[in-house]
Every structure is written in structure tokens, then in C-alpha cells.
Scaffold this active site. Structure first.
Site, short mmCIF file in Angstrom:
data_model
loop_
_atom_site.label_atom_id
_atom_site.label_comp_id
_atom_site.label_asym_id
_atom_site.label_seq_id
_atom_site.Cartn_x
_atom_site.Cartn_y
_atom_site.Cartn_z
N ASP A 149 7.90 -4.38 -45.28
CA ASP A 149 7.70 -2.48 -44.76
C ASP A 149 7.34 -2.40 -46.40
OD1 ASP A 149 8.02 -3.48 -41.92
OD2 ASP A 149 10.13 -3.44 -42.18
N LYS A 164 2.13 -2.19 -46.86
CA LYS A 164 1.23 -2.94 -47.15
C LYS A 164 -0.24 -2.69 -46.31
CE LYS A 164 3.37 -6.27 -45.17
NZ LYS A 164 5.16 -6.52 -45.47
N GLY A 182 4.61 -4.73 -38.27
CA GLY A 182 4.53 -3.25 -38.19
C GLY A 182 3.63 -2.69 -39.17
N HIS A 183 2.26 -2.37 -39.35
CA HIS A 183 1.69 -1.94 -40.83
C HIS A 183 1.61 -0.76 -40.15
CE1 HIS A 183 0.82 -6.60 -41.24
NE2 HIS A 183 1.80 -6.10 -41.77
N GLN A 218 4.68 -9.62 -43.16
CA GLN A 218 6.88 -9.61 -43.65
C GLN A 218 6.65 -9.80 -44.98
OE1 GLN A 218 5.19 -11.83 -40.58
NE2 GLN A 218 5.39 -9.82 -39.65
#
Ligand code: GDP
Ligand code: IMO
Ligand code: MG
Length: 424
Positions: free
Chosen positions: A15, A18, A42-43, A224
């Protein structure tokens, strides 16, 4: 000819922002490829105020003429993939000829998610996303996993599903949920899903090397972060893949000789979701203030993220094992109003000062962070474009980080939107 290929990695516990940086950089690349993880990621991407959270599809998808690849090192839940493709198509994205997925990627089946939840119901839980990631990689490395290429021989595929289900129900005999599954309907459901997405699957190792030979630049998007790496992270409080830059080669089939640099992403402070050691974690009002201003809630599970100061001992470790050549620092704007900003420069362990990162959680849990304090810059970073025009306090903070890790900070993200960026 002369393609330039970069790996982009998170340098903390995920988080770091990225997705935002991949989206911002994509215009300089022809291809963006994911190489590990799955829908645990989750991007978040925000373009002109419009927000999308991607879990499996590479964050380059909003850039015209970009080819997006999901590599062999990933684990894919077809249900999550279909849902994400649906959202993007509804948004007007045409994925045909733009999205390619590895036939060698492993499939997350419903039993993987059930097992993830069973494991997480125990007292020694990891705090996973319950997306079936660990159990799917468990099958992969136990040489029992099912790949999308198994659709090339459905007789064997059916046998594998049946054998795996038998094996897993024997390991978890008390699970009514596992018992309620049957191999035939698992296969039927999977075949139905594959009917919707089968067109995207190719041997991406050939495709990627062909695109590189044609001169296309590839950006390899890590999910990650380094401290969640199965080898280098705070094991067992990790994810079950290699987010570090080495994983980019094994997870795509792009050889190390084709990689030109590694872009490391770091938040101006630290966050962590799930269990595990976190030396600079703050339990006071300062931690709460960071969480509030930074809106620190998981993009995949919505869980509150634990917050703390930037940990340079951990950052230096991540820089070394990834071979980071340039850094993007995100979310400094969250600290705009702080009077004092701290960074951890050493750990105290058994009355000694150390500047190396003990990745073993049963040691890391006992270190005391030693901090250097900075005066806050007390001004708004967002909207600025010129590093040299920023306040001296902010520049000193960035320069201290650069000097500590011996890698230049090239990008400073000053807000969540694509446009909020300073290139140094
Ligand atoms: P990722 O998993 O590394 O892609 O990061 P996430 O999307 O899970 O979390 C990063 C969060 O911070 C998202 O909500 C982003 O919109 C937001 N974000 C990214 N960069 C910045 C920044 O520079 N400033 C602020 N305030 N928010 C940012
Ligand atoms: P992105 O790509 C932050 C964490 C989970 C848990 C551990 C194991 O958005 O940075 P898993 O479901 O992978 O078996 O969970 O890893 N985790 C993440 N934390 N960002 C992520 O992805 C994460 N993906 C997994 O919270 O602690
Ligand atoms: Mg995330």
C-alpha cells in the site's frame, strides 16, 4: 531493440501507492506486467478525480496503447478476474488485444478461499486478505496446483480437481464447507468461467520476450511489498510470493539480463495491514492523525491500516535486497500539518544499536526504534512542481532519506491524483 525494462516494487508492507506511480509512469512504457500475488492486492488509481481500485489487472490499463500482462507468477481467482474485467468494460475500456494472461498462472479455486478462512479462524492467524492466496501457492509448490494451461487437457484437469478436493477434505475433515463441494460442479463452474476469459490466455513468456525484442519498454508491477516477501519479509507474517525484484523475472519469464532498473516506492511514513511486528508503530494520537489524514484503510479488505513513522532501517534493507536504483516517495502531503516528523535510524536490541533489519518477527518484536526528529515543513506540498522551490525543511527530510539509503528520490507524490507529482 534498446528496450528499457524496469521493475517497480513496494519497499514496505504494501500500500505504498504503487498503483498511482505505475499509472503515472505508464506513458513511458509499452507494456505493464504483474508478476506475483493475486487479488490480495488493491492498487488505487485516481485520474481527474475518478477513482478505480485494481486487484489483478495491471495499473497501466488506463494508458492508451498499453499492453497489460498478468504473468505466470500470479495466482488468479477467475471470479475476481471476471468481476474486474466487467467493471473496466463498463467504464469503456476495451481489453481485447490489450490484456494477456499467462497460461502458467495458477488458479485459485473455491476450496483455497475456504482453507484461507479456516486458517485465519485460528488464534495464530496472519491477518490475510482471505482471498485464497496462501493455499493456492501451497498447492503450487506441493506440485498439486492447477494452471490455466490445464484447460488444454480437460480430462486431466477434472482428475486433478477431484484428487485435490479429496486430499484437502482429508486434511480438514471438520469443514462442512469443504465437504459440501463436489468435484463435478467445481469443474463445471470453472469451465463456465473459463468460457468468459479463455481468450486472454497465452504463453506470456513468449509474448513478453517478443515485445522486448521489438523494442517495447516493460514496467513490471510488483504487488504487496518487500517486507511481505516470503523469503525476505517478516516470515511467517508475509504473503506467499516474492514481491521483491527477483520475483519479477521468475514471475514473467523476462530474464535478469533484460532488467535496466528498479523503482522503489515508499510512503513518507509506514503502514501495515494484518498481524506481525512493526517497530515504529504508533498507538497514540499521532498515529491516529496519520491514519485520518492519510485515509489509511485497506483498498481490498477495508481494514484499518496500522500506522507509524518511516523506518529507515527497514527501508535500507528493502533497497539492498531489491537493488533499487531510484525512489518514489508518496504521501508526504499527509504530514504537511505536523510540527515534528520522525524517522527511525537505528534499532536498540539487547542494549546494542543496530542498523540492520532482523526479519525474524520473534526478534523484531523486541527492538526499540531510535528516532531522528525533523521540523515539520508546515506548508502544502500539493500543487507544487519544482523540488527546489519547496521549503527547506521538506528538502532536508528528503535529502536525509537519500543520504541514508544512498539512492536518489526521483519522484515525490503530493496527492492521490495522477497529476499530483513532482519529478526531481
Ligand atoms: P498500492 O497498493 O501500493 O497501490 O497502494 P493503495 O492504493 O493500496 O494505497 C495507497 C493509497 O494512498 C490510495 O488511497 C491512493 O489513492 C493514495 N495515495 C497514493 N499516493 C498518494 C499521495 O502522494 N498522497 C496522498 N494523500 N494519497 C496518495
Ligand atoms: P498491495 O499490492 C498490504 C498482507 C495481508 C496479510 C499478509 C498475508 O495493495 O500493496 P495474503 O492474503 O496475501 O495471504 O495476506 O499480507 N497483504 C497486503 N498488505 N497491501 C497488499 O497488497 C497486501 N496483500 C497482502 O494484510 O498481512
Ligand atoms: Mg494496496
Amino acid at each position: 531493440m534498446n528496450s528499457k525494462n524496469y521493475v517497480l516494487v513496494g519497499l514496505q508492507w504494501g500500500d505504498e501507492g504503487k498503483g498511482k506511480i505505475v499509472d503515472m509512469l505508464s506513458k513511458d512504457f509499452g507494456v505493464v506486467a504483474r508478476y506475483q500475488g493475486g487479488a490480495n492486492a488493491g492498487h488505487t488509481i485516481i485520474i481527474n478525480g475518478r477513482k478505480t481500485v485494481l486487484h489483478l489487472i495491471p495499473s497501466g490499463i488506463f494508458t492508451d496503447n498499453i499492453v497489460c500482462v498478468i504473468g505466470n507468477g500470479t495466482v488468479i481467482d477467475p471470479e475476481a478476474l471476471i468481476e474486474e474485467i466487467g467493471i473496466l468494460e463498463k467504464d469503456g475500456q476495451n481489453l481485447d488485444g490489450r490484456l494477456f494472461i499467462s497460461k502458467d498462472a495458477h488458479i485459485i479455486l473455491p476450496y483455497h478461499k475456504i482453507i484461507d478462512s479456516i486458517n485465519e479462524s485460528k488464534s495464530d492467524k496472519i491477518g490475510t486478505t482471505k482471498k485464497g492466496i496462501g493455499p493456492s501457492y501451497f498447492d503450487k509448490y506441493a506440485r498439486r496446483g492447477i494452471k490455466f494451461s490445464d484447460f488444454d487437457n480437460t480430462k486431466i484437469l477434472k482428475e486433478k480437481i477431484s484428487k485435490n478436493l479429496g486430499y484437502l477434505t482429508a486434511i480438514f475433515p471438520d469443514s462442512a464447507e469443504l465437504k459440501s463441494l463436489n468435484a463435478e460442479s467445481l469443474y463445471e463452474n470453472l469451465a463456465d468461467q473459463y468460457g468468459k476469459i479463455g481468450k486472454y490466455f497465452v504463453q506470456t513468456q513468449y509474448l513478453l520476450n517478443k515485445l522486448i525484442a521489438e523494442g517495447k519498454n516493460v514496467l513490471l508491477e510488483g504487488a504487496q511489498g518487500a517486507l511481505l516477501d516470503v523469503d525476505f519479509g517478516t516470515y511467517p507474517y508475509i504473503t506467499s510470493s516474492n514481491p521483491t525484484s527477483g520475483g519479477a523475472c521468475t514471475g514473467t519469464g523476462i530474464p535478469p539480463t533484460m532488467i535496466n532498473g528498479v523503482i522503489g516506492i515508499v510512503k513518507a511514513y509506514t503502514t501495515r495491514v494484518g498481524e506481525g511486528p512493526f517497530p515504529t508503530e504508533l498507538f497514540d494520537d499521532t498515529g491516529k492523525k496519520i491514519a485520518e489524514i492519510g485515509v489509511e484503510f485497506g483498498a481490498t479488505t477495508g481494514r484499518p491500516r496500522r500506522c507509524g513513522w518511516l523506518d529507515l532501517v527497514a527501508l535500507k534493507y528493502a533497497v539492498i535486497i531489491n537493488g533499487v536504483t531510484e525512489i518514489a516517495i508518496t504521501k508526504s502531503d499527509v504530514l504537511d500539518t505536523f510540527d515534528e516528523i520522525k524517522v527511525c535510524t537505528h534499532y536498540e536490541l539487547n542494549d546494542e544499536l543496530i542498523d540492520t533489519f532482523p526479519s525474524n518477527p520473534y526478534v523484531l518484536d523486541y527492538v526499540n526504534p531510535v528516532y531522528k526528529s525533523f521540523k515539520g515543513w508546515k506548508s502544502q506540498l500539493k500543487g507544487n512542481k519544482d523540488f527546489s522551490a519547496l521549503s527547506k525543511n521538506f528538502r532536508s527530510y528528503i535529502e536525509f532519506i537519500e543520504d541514508y539509503v544512498k539512492v536518489p528520490v526521483k519522484y515525490i507524490s503530493t496527492g492521490p491524483d495522477r497529476a499530483d507529482i513532482i519529478i526531481k
